[in-house]
Design an enzyme around this catalytic site. Sequence first.
Site, PDB file in Angstrom:
ATOM      1  N   HIS A  13       0.876  -1.194   0.000  1.00 58.43           N
ATOM      2  CA  HIS A  13       0.000   0.000   0.000  1.00 58.43           C
ATOM      3  C   HIS A  13       0.898   1.225   0.000  1.00 58.43           C
ATOM      4  CE1 HIS A  13      -3.722   2.300   1.575  1.00 58.43           C
ATOM      5  NE2 HIS A  13      -2.780   3.189   1.288  1.00 58.43           N
ATOM      6  N   LYS A  99      -9.309  -0.565  -5.811  1.00 59.30           N
ATOM      7  CA  LYS A  99      -9.362   0.096  -4.504  1.00 59.30           C
ATOM      8  C   LYS A  99     -10.725   0.700  -4.233  1.00 59.30           C
ATOM      9  CE  LYS A  99      -7.937   2.350  -0.819  1.00 59.30           C
ATOM     10  NZ  LYS A  99      -6.767   2.424   0.026  1.00 59.30           N
ATOM     11  N   HIS A 174      -4.402  -0.790   6.063  1.00 57.66           N
ATOM     12  CA  HIS A 174      -3.933   0.019   7.196  1.00 57.66           C
ATOM     13  C   HIS A 174      -4.844  -0.128   8.417  1.00 57.66           C
ATOM     14  CE1 HIS A 174      -6.765   2.677   5.211  1.00 57.66           C
ATOM     15  NE2 HIS A 174      -5.907   3.153   4.357  1.00 57.66           N
ATOM     16  N   ASP A 247       1.517   2.603   3.507  1.00 57.31           N
ATOM     17  CA  ASP A 247       0.671   3.786   3.354  1.00 57.31           C
ATOM     18  C   ASP A 247       1.524   5.052   3.399  1.00 57.31           C
ATOM     19  OD1 ASP A 247      -1.619   5.236   2.909  1.00 57.31           O
ATOM     20  OD2 ASP A 247      -2.317   5.158   4.985  1.00 57.31           O
TER      21      ASP A 247
END
Length: 346
Positions: A13, A99, A174, A247
Amino acid sequence: MTQITIPRPDDWHLHLRDGEMLKAVAPQTAQHFARAIIMPNLVPPVVTGAQASAYRDRILAALPEGSTFEPLMVLYLTEDTDPKDVAAAHASGLVKAVKLYPAGATTNSNSGVRNFDNVRPVLEKMAEIGLPLCVHGEVTTHEVDIFDREATFIDTVLDPLRKATPGLRVVMEHITTKEGVDYVSAQGSDMGGTITTHHLIINRNHILVGGIKPHYYCLPVAKREIHRRALVEAATSGNPHFFLGTDSAPHTDDAKESPCGCAGCFTATNTMQLLAHVFDAEGKLNALTKFASENGPKFYGLPVNTNSLTLTKKSETATWPSKIASAAGPVTVFDPGFPVYWHIEN
Ligand code: NCD
Ligand code: ZN
């Protein structure tokens, strides 16, 4: 143990942005990682296979000469997404995931999904062809407290969506809560969860106590210490459900240090050193291989990288630039707030 060699890690990610920011941050990830799942929340978003292909070319052009870094492209799911375009982009090998941003949940998510009935045909096609759905797991309902938005999402959106679409492979991205850890671990092998570096290190006190720290603000926002502990235990357990998704989300200092600061922590530069520290502190250094190098490829049906990364613990502290310069402005690198002794050797 003072040294560990792991298969080259991947980042499941990552935000690389576009233009000048892309040029500044892509080399940071390519230094340590072999591949990354590239988030499509550009403005405008990466919605079609053709857009993903053009974005992939721009990423490759931003890499240092000779880099073998491989961007794994992702389509941004909108209510107008065409299942046939998704299937073709997957069949060509270009796209590795789709996504789902609930509309309004985070940075550049306005084109996201409001009515889940409108994306049903795409989700069904994805279940049929085995293309994973990456999910930003927060509700956007005004009445729900920001610290409860992930836990509420699991019960009201994620679980119903998975039950309505049997066979759909889903990554809850996340994760920041014990509820997230518990939900993901209780599912079968069609469910994965990514964990960021910064959520293994900070809790909500780090953001708010002793003055507000804009560079620790990201979404989902860091929660209480019991949640951080649940994440550390999940990441260091070796459990195949959990893998690294940094992330890493660059914003310029102007955009972070502002009365309405952007969400995102930039960790591409020092993630591997920080992870070695966290895993070592738990006495679980050996589990770093599974978390950073093996569990992700296994979920995505890709081979584990054949080259390696070596980290060594030394008596001197590891250093990295405190900011990365870009033509758009400086980007502050995540500061864990403690000394780190793990150095990258190659
Ligand atoms: C991300 C970004 O800046 O694009 N921000 C963040 O706080 N993580 C978006 C996201 O992944 O939520
Ligand atoms: Zn993100």
